[in-house]
Each structure stands twice: as C-alpha cells, then as structure tokens.
Design a protein around this motif. Sequence first.
Motif, PDB file in Angstrom:
ATOM      1  N   ASN A 195      45.767  53.435  22.224  1.00  0.00           N
ATOM      2  CA  ASN A 195      46.455  51.653  22.730  1.00  0.00           C
ATOM      3  C   ASN A 195      47.775  52.234  22.943  1.00  0.00           C
ATOM      4  O   ASN A 195      47.841  51.493  24.360  1.00  0.00           O
ATOM      5  CB  ASN A 195      45.289  50.512  22.607  1.00  0.00           C
ATOM      6  N   ARG A 196      48.359  52.217  22.412  1.00  0.00           N
ATOM      7  CA  ARG A 196      49.686  52.340  22.113  1.00  0.00           C
ATOM      8  C   ARG A 196      50.662  53.603  23.647  1.00  0.00           C
ATOM      9  O   ARG A 196      51.321  52.561  24.268  1.00  0.00           O
ATOM     10  CB  ARG A 196      51.137  52.385  21.101  1.00  0.00           C
ATOM     11  N   GLU A 197      49.962  54.203  22.766  1.00  0.00           N
ATOM     12  CA  GLU A 197      50.329  55.047  24.067  1.00  0.00           C
ATOM     13  C   GLU A 197      49.931  54.562  25.862  1.00  0.00           C
ATOM     14  O   GLU A 197      50.905  55.011  26.734  1.00  0.00           O
ATOM     15  CB  GLU A 197      49.975  56.831  24.400  1.00  0.00           C
ATOM     16  N   TYR A 198      48.724  53.996  25.807  1.00  0.00           N
ATOM     17  CA  TYR A 198      48.445  53.423  27.579  1.00  0.00           C
ATOM     18  C   TYR A 198      49.205  52.063  27.489  1.00  0.00           C
ATOM     19  O   TYR A 198      49.509  52.359  28.674  1.00  0.00           O
ATOM     20  CB  TYR A 198      47.041  52.618  26.851  1.00  0.00           C
ATOM     21  N   LEU A 199      49.907  51.743  26.659  1.00  0.00           N
ATOM     22  CA  LEU A 199      50.797  50.979  27.145  1.00  0.00           C
ATOM     23  C   LEU A 199      52.083  51.548  27.946  1.00  0.00           C
ATOM     24  O   LEU A 199      52.585  51.272  28.114  1.00  0.00           O
ATOM     25  CB  LEU A 199      51.348  49.472  26.258  1.00  0.00           C
ATOM     26  N   ARG A 200      52.420  52.585  26.719  1.00  0.00           N
ATOM     27  CA  ARG A 200      53.609  53.099  27.366  1.00  0.00           C
ATOM     28  C   ARG A 200      53.244  53.441  28.411  1.00  0.00           C
ATOM     29  O   ARG A 200      54.639  53.506  28.966  1.00  0.00           O
ATOM     30  CB  ARG A 200      54.153  54.050  25.631  1.00  0.00           C
ATOM     31  N   VAL A 244      55.653  45.909  22.172  1.00  0.00           N
ATOM     32  CA  VAL A 244      54.964  45.821  20.907  1.00  0.00           C
ATOM     33  C   VAL A 244      54.183  47.644  21.293  1.00  0.00           C
ATOM     34  O   VAL A 244      53.666  48.357  20.561  1.00  0.00           O
ATOM     35  CB  VAL A 244      53.107  45.124  21.287  1.00  0.00           C
ATOM     36  N   SER A 245      54.324  48.246  22.244  1.00  0.00           N
ATOM     37  CA  SER A 245      54.997  49.454  21.629  1.00  0.00           C
ATOM     38  C   SER A 245      55.743  50.609  21.775  1.00  0.00           C
ATOM     39  O   SER A 245      55.928  51.388  21.916  1.00  0.00           O
ATOM     40  CB  SER A 245      53.877  50.213  23.566  1.00  0.00           C
TER      41      SER A 245
END
Length: 245
Positions: A96-101, A68-69
């Motif tokens: 939140n995308r950057e957190y997952l990445r 998803v990231s």
Amino acid sequence: MRCLVLSDIHANIDALERVLAHAAGHGELQVLLLGDLVGYGAEPNAVIDRLRDLPIAGAIRGNHDRAVSGLDDGESFNEVARASAAATARVLTARNREYLRGLPAGPLAISALTEICHGTPFDEDAYVFDEMDAVYALRAASRPLCLFGHTHAPFAARLRGEELEFLDVAPGDALDVDVGHRMLVNVGSVGQPRDGDPRAGYGVLDEEARTVRCYRVEYPVERAQARIREAGLPEALARRLALGR
C-alpha cells in the motif's frame, strides 16, 4: 461517463463503506479519487485495499498520501497531523505504501470536460477558500470542470467571462456545467468533513448530462472514533468527527 467522486477519505473505512453502499443506488459508476486516501483515520490499509477493488477512472495523491509514503517530510503539518502521519506510516503495508507513492500529482485530465486536482490546478497543496483562490484556480484549469478536494467542505463556483458566481451546494441538486463557462467543484470529504456536518460527503459526475450532484450520508461515527482511540491516535481526531470540524 458517469463517475463516483471521492475525496479526502482519510483512512475512515466506516465512512467509505457507507458512501459506497449509498452510491450503489446510482447505478454503475467509474471512480475518481481526489487524494488524501489516508491520514487522520485508523484504517489506512483497509481503505486502500477497498479502493483497489473499484473501477478507477482517475486517481491523484494528496499531501497526506505523500507524507505517509515517504515522498514528503510533513514539516508543513501541525502537531496532530504529523503524529497521525507517523502512526500511519508505521502500519502501512509495503504494497500500500507503493500504491500511494505511485499516485500522480494533480491536475489530471480525465476527459475533454473534466480534470481533477487535490488543492488547485496550479499547486496541489494550495487551498481554495475565497474569491481570489477560486479565480486563480479556474484560470489555471485546462478543462471546463475542475473537481478538487483538500478543504474538506462542499464548494462550487462558476466563472462567466470575468464574473465569478458562487453556487449553492445542496445535497442531491444538480450543478450544471454550462457550455462556455468554467466550473470549480468540491464534493466534500468522505472521511473528515469540516463544514459543520459530520455526514460523509461524495459526488456523482454525469459527463453526458454535464452535471455534478453532491450527497451526504450518515455513517457510524462512534465506530470510527473508537478505531482512532484504539489505534492510539490523538484524541482530537476522534472528537472532530462528531462535530464535522
């Protein structure tokens, strides 16, 4: 160190909140995240935002977090998983995308006793289902205790020399990490259990006592199902929550 062990939350905020409320009864805990914070469920941003408030001692990514990231194309996913990943990617905030990445791949050493991984220490996407899987994982582990997720089902095995022993995982009972042996433990899934029990699963690690205890918690499954349907996600994702499959 005492740790709350969370794995495979899968964007199920209702299950996560009930787990955190139940775990508060164990006193002050650091938190270990074993991957797949998102995917399948309808509240990826709420879950990540909630986790940001917790005292994280260690966190790693899962295969859905990668997909998803944008770190993985999700080609290995089935049709339902791909649809869920695409829907999650559309609603995920940039923060939140950057957190997952930024989540690292496992395995991640937490202490002299413990390491965490999503699938196995030798491959973050491999599954542990049987004796051969367990032996390979235990031999690849760098610490006496390896905590893993990915299968969404409680599991425990101990390697004594060349002898593998499977252990019963009863809610609340202590799994002892014996000195001189290696142990592999899955505390179950918070957000999408697959062992026939729909209750959310989590664990508590006590490093001083060298124990892991697994717990199951009731949560409002109907509310999580309604969120999935309202988000337009595949109906199968809602139905499976009530079945624990």
